[in-house]
Motif scaffolding. Structure first.
Motif, PDB file in Angstrom:
ATOM      1  N   LYS A  87       0.793  -1.223   0.000  1.00 54.04           N
ATOM      2  CA  LYS A  87       0.000   0.000   0.000  1.00 54.04           C
ATOM      3  C   LYS A  87       0.827   1.276   0.000  1.00 54.04           C
ATOM      4  N   LYS A  88       2.018   1.232   0.596  1.00 52.37           N
ATOM      5  CA  LYS A  88       2.816   2.460   0.654  1.00 52.37           C
ATOM      6  C   LYS A  88       3.376   2.863  -0.710  1.00 52.37           C
ATOM      7  N   ASP A  89       3.451   1.888  -1.647  1.00 54.36           N
ATOM      8  CA  ASP A  89       4.014   2.171  -2.969  1.00 54.36           C
ATOM      9  C   ASP A  89       2.986   2.117  -4.082  1.00 54.36           C
ATOM     10  N   SER A  90       1.728   1.840  -3.730  1.00 60.06           N
ATOM     11  CA  SER A  90       0.722   1.673  -4.763  1.00 60.06           C
ATOM     12  C   SER A  90      -0.601   2.274  -4.329  1.00 60.06           C
ATOM     13  N   PHE A  91      -1.116   3.227  -5.137  1.00 60.38           N
ATOM     14  CA  PHE A  91      -2.381   3.874  -4.822  1.00 60.38           C
ATOM     15  C   PHE A  91      -3.536   2.877  -4.877  1.00 60.38           C
ATOM     16  N   ILE A  92      -3.529   1.987  -5.915  1.00 57.15           N
ATOM     17  CA  ILE A  92      -4.619   1.022  -6.056  1.00 57.15           C
ATOM     18  C   ILE A  92      -4.644   0.049  -4.891  1.00 57.15           C
ATOM     19  N   MET A  93      -3.446  -0.355  -4.394  1.00 58.57           N
ATOM     20  CA  MET A  93      -3.397  -1.262  -3.254  1.00 58.57           C
ATOM     21  C   MET A  93      -3.770  -0.550  -1.960  1.00 58.57           C
ATOM     22  N   ARG A  94      -3.523   0.753  -1.909  1.00 57.26           N
ATOM     23  CA  ARG A  94      -3.925   1.531  -0.733  1.00 57.26           C
ATOM     24  C   ARG A  94      -5.445   1.572  -0.630  1.00 57.26           C
ATOM     25  N   ILE A  95      -6.104   1.763  -1.775  1.00 61.44           N
ATOM     26  CA  ILE A  95      -7.565   1.777  -1.793  1.00 61.44           C
ATOM     27  C   ILE A  95      -8.110   0.403  -1.395  1.00 61.44           C
ATOM     28  N   LEU A  96      -7.522  -0.647  -1.999  1.00 55.85           N
ATOM     29  CA  LEU A  96      -7.968  -2.005  -1.696  1.00 55.85           C
ATOM     30  C   LEU A  96      -7.724  -2.353  -0.232  1.00 55.85           C
ATOM     31  N   TYR A  97      -6.611  -1.878   0.305  1.00 55.50           N
ATOM     32  CA  TYR A  97      -6.276  -2.119   1.717  1.00 55.50           C
ATOM     33  C   TYR A  97      -7.401  -1.613   2.611  1.00 55.50           C
ATOM     34  N   TRP A  98      -7.817  -0.373   2.410  1.00 52.91           N
ATOM     35  CA  TRP A  98      -8.839   0.194   3.283  1.00 52.91           C
ATOM     36  C   TRP A  98     -10.210  -0.432   3.043  1.00 52.91           C
ATOM     37  N   TYR A  99     -10.486  -0.783   1.788  1.00 50.85           N
ATOM     38  CA  TYR A  99     -11.761  -1.437   1.493  1.00 50.85           C
ATOM     39  C   TYR A  99     -11.854  -2.786   2.212  1.00 50.85           C
ATOM     40  N   VAL A 100     -10.801  -3.592   2.086  1.00 50.04           N
ATOM     41  CA  VAL A 100     -10.801  -4.914   2.718  1.00 50.04           C
ATOM     42  C   VAL A 100     -10.842  -4.787   4.234  1.00 50.04           C
ATOM     43  N   LYS A 101     -10.045  -3.887   4.778  1.00 45.47           N
ATOM     44  CA  LYS A 101      -9.998  -3.726   6.234  1.00 45.47           C
ATOM     45  C   LYS A 101     -11.355  -3.333   6.792  1.00 45.47           C
ATOM     46  N   ILE A 102     -12.009  -2.398   6.135  1.00 44.69           N
ATOM     47  CA  ILE A 102     -13.322  -1.951   6.614  1.00 44.69           C
ATOM     48  C   ILE A 102     -14.356  -3.061   6.466  1.00 44.69           C
ATOM     49  N   ALA A 146      -0.867  -6.105 -11.653  1.00 40.88           N
ATOM     50  CA  ALA A 146      -0.162  -5.456 -12.761  1.00 40.88           C
ATOM     51  C   ALA A 146      -0.212  -3.939 -12.612  1.00 40.88           C
ATOM     52  N   ILE A 147      -1.363  -3.405 -12.228  1.00 44.47           N
ATOM     53  CA  ILE A 147      -1.487  -1.955 -12.018  1.00 44.47           C
ATOM     54  C   ILE A 147      -0.576  -1.508 -10.883  1.00 44.47           C
ATOM     55  N   ALA A 148      -0.530  -2.278  -9.794  1.00 45.11           N
ATOM     56  CA  ALA A 148       0.333  -1.939  -8.660  1.00 45.11           C
ATOM     57  C   ALA A 148       1.797  -1.914  -9.065  1.00 45.11           C
ATOM     58  N   ASN A 149       2.154  -2.750 -10.043  1.00 46.52           N
ATOM     59  CA  ASN A 149       3.542  -2.803 -10.517  1.00 46.52           C
ATOM     60  C   ASN A 149       3.829  -1.768 -11.593  1.00 46.52           C
ATOM     61  N   GLY A 150       2.848  -0.871 -11.854  1.00 46.48           N
ATOM     62  CA  GLY A 150       3.062   0.191 -12.839  1.00 46.48           C
ATOM     63  C   GLY A 150       2.722  -0.201 -14.251  1.00 46.48           C
ATOM     64  N   LYS A 151       2.178  -1.400 -14.458  1.00 48.39           N
ATOM     65  CA  LYS A 151       1.823  -1.866 -15.801  1.00 48.39           C
ATOM     66  C   LYS A 151       0.318  -1.668 -15.991  1.00 48.39           C
ATOM     67  N   TYR A 152      -0.051  -0.395 -16.210  1.00 49.13           N
ATOM     68  CA  TYR A 152      -1.457  -0.004 -16.153  1.00 49.13           C
ATOM     69  C   TYR A 152      -2.276  -0.587 -17.299  1.00 49.13           C
ATOM     70  N   ILE A 153      -1.754  -0.542 -18.531  1.00 46.23           N
ATOM     71  CA  ILE A 153      -2.513  -1.048 -19.676  1.00 46.23           C
ATOM     72  C   ILE A 153      -2.716  -2.551 -19.561  1.00 46.23           C
ATOM     73  N   LYS A 154      -1.641  -3.278 -19.199  1.00 44.00           N
ATOM     74  CA  LYS A 154      -1.749  -4.722 -19.018  1.00 44.00           C
ATOM     75  C   LYS A 154      -2.770  -5.061 -17.940  1.00 44.00           C
ATOM     76  N   GLY A 155      -2.745  -4.281 -16.867  1.00 40.07           N
ATOM     77  CA  GLY A 155      -3.669  -4.517 -15.780  1.00 40.07           C
ATOM     78  C   GLY A 155      -5.119  -4.321 -16.185  1.00 40.07           C
ATOM     79  N   LEU A 156      -5.382  -3.240 -16.925  1.00 41.31           N
ATOM     80  CA  LEU A 156      -6.746  -2.970 -17.361  1.00 41.31           C
ATOM     81  C   LEU A 156      -7.232  -4.030 -18.339  1.00 41.31           C
ATOM     82  N   ARG A 157      -6.348  -4.446 -19.249  1.00 37.04           N
ATOM     83  CA  ARG A 157      -6.721  -5.496 -20.200  1.00 37.04           C
ATOM     84  C   ARG A 157      -7.076  -6.790 -19.470  1.00 37.04           C
TER      85      ARG A 157
END
Length: 751
Positions: free
Chosen positions: A672-687, A731-742
């Motif tokens: 979560k500290k290095d990825s915005f998408i994982m930060r969002i998922l972190y709080w969603y799962v925790k809640i 993939a998005i967390a690793n900076g591979k945004y297009i691959k992740g969306l596909r």
């Protein structure tokens, strides 16, 4: 069955049930937690929000207590009783016992495990398993193996040398498997030297099946599956929980390209089918069970497991005429079981305050009895304790009571050792551990002498946490087993470190004497006499003190024990038969070093009787090049990293998750500290997982650590979600945004 159906059979149907195939005569059976009582959750879909809602069952004392009984027969009765309740409640497999070694007193799940000693843990587990399975219900011994911390338990790597692995951490499982013959073994979450337990062919096939003769089913801990292709090859059979179809397509593809043989899947499917059919046949003949009788067994077990740690001026047992002051909230709300997956909804619950009445205020009382210990938020599955200290308010209560009344007794409830700076200020200490639903009745009987304490500690109680050899490096993401074989009393003995109470220590209201020791070949005999005025039980302990002129070894090691009940004046001759394993070390195999071995017998670790000497021709074991002058010859304090690296034969490089290289084995908390998408998922799962829970409770902390502290693959398995969702987010967390969306948008029907 088709290949796809066989793969499906090797995954659960839902959270607690195996998958059924009526067209092939394969039924479904229910599994549930059960180390010291059943936790049957009737919900069969995804895991409900909490872990404390379950069908009522007898809550027996936890393993931290029953281990102190040193009574194999008692553990057998408990195992049989739990199996009776499993049959009554329609449960085919219950998950227990846990035989992991108590490596460090801060492990949050130590209360579920028996001992720091592998022989004691293994023998108690074997009796529990053997008797539990007599009616056809299956047990599942856990967590195999080297699962000795809760911190980062889902993806930690237990880095350990082979000798320590064999002599300490595998031995209790070996005894449990060889003697108890469990129908199932649960593989642990962690890695061992870089290989996840679910993928570990050496562990699950070479050792467990080929060497020890295990013929049952290997079940993953819930969400512990890593690579399902590697797992089939390794001999890991059943992926739990079910419902995610985890790596089903990948397994099909691996068979198609010849990487995985269908025969390997067939082996797992056949083992599951056999276990399920055997349990189902038994479950069709339910006879009911006597829950009242089981409550009485729980009381007896609590009485036989309690350890009298101090009894100055014979302050105990109490007399009926004495005015007693009852002090502390735990008199009316005792800590009787642990938190987490072993939490049981008891059939009835008797508190100390229900059977004991305060007859004076503290200053006026003949004796003040303080009920104290660790509250549930201090120790639980899912997280390790922060320190060995008791809550300050509990310490203050004991000290203030002792200042007001010199005749103070402490009744202690906790699932692991605690620091006791107040021990010299009180006259009596009765350790109950976590005594189960009948703990209140047991406490009364013990305090008033209706029952005579006979428990002996199954783990060492250090004076302070810093005295533990692993204190300086426990816990970290990876388990660094630097102390090697010097765990518990093996370290304290050799380092000559003073402890609060030793392994094997426990007082009684009567006294015992040892006489006439004899050794004939490898048979040891000694006479034990009750020299006191009360009937009581003694735990006779036999240790082997090996020679110290070669490979490094502990001062002594427990090799045999027996519990004997004696009336006043009664004597009994106890006989032990030794074998080569009692003298052996692991050196690419079990080998007996030549030399003279001293046999020590007794009931008090400070007053052992020398029974004699056994001389073994044995063989010469080569001393490792790194041993001379090392910590392992003369241990004291934490072992240096450099010396440990020499022992394991490699440089230790800790794993650090990095953006761009995140994998399905990394957690939301780590990313979560290095990825915005994982930060969002972190709080969603925790809640989501903690909705409705009170912050700071054991259940809240466990659920947080078991969700955002889980690898993505664990979340996929336990959440029943599509694998492509996690692969896309990764993939998005690793900076591979297009691959992740596909990946997220791709409709290929694959999980």
């Amino acid at each position: 069955m088709t290949l796809k159906e066989k793969i499906a059979l090797c995954e659960g149907k839902n959270f607690w049930e195996t998958r059924d195939f009526p067209q092939y005569g394969i039924p479904s059976i229910f599994m549930c937690d059960g180390p010291h009582g059943l936790r049957k959750q009737e919900v069969t879909g995804r895991e409900p929000s909490g872990v404390n809602e379950s069908r009522p069952a007898t809550c027996f004392p936890a393993a931290v207590s029953t281990a102190c009984s040193w009574d194999e027969e008692l553990l057998g009765k408990i195992g049989a009783a739990i199996a009776e309740e499993a049959l009554d409640q329609g449960v085919g497999v219950f998950l227990g016992p846990g035989v992991n070694i108590k490596r460090n007193p801060l492990c949050g799940r130590n209360f579920e495990y028996f001992s720091e000693d592998p022989y004691l843990a293994g023998k108690l587990a074997a009796s529990y398993i053997k008797n539990a399975q007599k009616n056809g219900i299956a047990t599942c011994v856990k967590h195999f193996a080297c699962n000795n911390q809760e911190y980062r338990r889902f993806n930690s790597d237990s880095v350990i040398d082979e000798r320590t692995l064999r002599e300490i951490y595998l031995t209790p499982f070996e005894i449990a498997v060889r003697e108890g013959r469990p129908k199932a073994v649960m593989c642990a979450y962690n890695k061992i030297n870089g290989v996840y337990c679910s993928d570990n062919k050496v562990l699950l096939t070479d050792i467990l099946r080929n060497e020890w003769g295990f013929e049952g089913v290997v079940i993953t801990d819930w969400g512990a599956m890593n690579d399902r292709i590697a797992a089939f090859k390794a001999g890991c059979d059943l992926n739990m929980p079910g419902g995610s179809n985890y790596m089903e397509q990948e397994v099909l593809d691996a068979v198609a390209r010849g990487e995985l043989s269908e025969a390997e899947i067939d082996r797992s499917a056949e083992r599951i089918k056999k276990m399920v059919r055997e349990a189902y046949e038994v479950l069709g003949n339910r006879t009911g069970c006597d829950y009242n009788a089981h409550h009485e067994l729980a009381r007896i077990a609590a009485e036989q497991s309690a350890v009298l740690l101090k009894n100055e001026d014979d302050i105990l047992p109490l007399k009926e005429w004495q005015k007693i002051a009852i002090v502390g909230d735990m008199a009316g709300n005792m800590r009787y079981q642990g938190s987490g997956s072993s939490h049981i909804n008891p059939t009835k619950l008797v508190q100390p305050a229900d059977v004991l009445k305060s007859r004076a205020s503290v200053e006026e009382a003949d004796v003040a009895v303080v009920f104290a210990g660790l509250p549930p938020e201090y120790e639980s599955e899912g997280f390790d304790r922060d320190s060995m200290e008791m809550p300050p308010e509990q310490v203050r209560l004991i000290e203030e009571t002792a200042a007001k009344n010199p005749n103070t007794v402490v009744v202690l409830f906790c699932g692991a050792p605690v620091e006791t700076p107040w021990a010299d200020r009180v006259k009596g200490i009765l350790y109950m551990g976590l005594p189960g639903q009948a703990g209140g009745e047991a406490v009364k009987n013990l305090l008033y002498g209706i029952a005579n304490p006979s428990g002996k500690l199954a783990e060492t109680w250090p004076i302070r946490y810093s005295d533990c050899p692993s204190a300086a490096y426990y816990p970290q993401r990876d388990g660094q087993y630097r102390e090697g074989i010097y765990v518990g009393y093996r370290y304290y003995d050799k380092a000559n470190v003073r402890v609060r109470w030793k392994f094997g220590f426990g007082l009684s209201y009567t006294e015992f004497a040892y006489s006439n020791p004899q050794i004939n070949g490898e048979t040891v005999k000694i006479t034990v006499t009750n020299t006191g005025k009360r009937a009581g039980a003694e735990v006779v302990q036999l240790y082997i003190a090996p020679p110290h002129d070669g490979i490094h070894r502990p001062v002594k090691e427990l090799k045999r024990f027996a519990k004997v009940f004696l009336t006043p004046g009664e004597s009994r001759e106890i006989s032990f038969t030794l074998d080569n394993r009692c003298f052996a070390v692991w050196d690419g195999g079990w080998k007996v070093p030549e030399g003279k071995y001293t046999v020590l017998v007794g009931g008090n670790p400070d007053k052992l009787t020398v029974a004699g000497v056994v001389e073994k021709a044995g063989e010469k074991i080569k001393v490792p090049y790194w041993q001379p002058g090392s910590w392992y010859e003369k241990p004291f304090g934490p072992p240096p990293l450099e010396q440990w690296e020499k022992m394991i034969g490699s440089k230790y490089v800790p794993y650090t998750p990095q953006k761009g290289n995140f994998t399905m084995n990394d957690t939301l908390a780590e990313m979560k500290k290095d990825s915005f998408i994982m930060r969002i998922l972190y709080w969603y799962v925790k809640i989501s997982v903690t909705r409705g829970m009170k912050r700071g409770t054991a259940e809240y902390r466990m659920m947080v650590e078991s969700s955002v502290g889980s690898p993505l693959r664990n979340l996929q398995i336990s959440g029943g979600m599509s694998g492509k969702i996690f692969r896309g987010l990764l993939a998005i967390a690793n900076g591979k945004y297009i691959k992740g969306l596909r990946t997220l948008l791709k409709n290929d029907g694959m999980y």
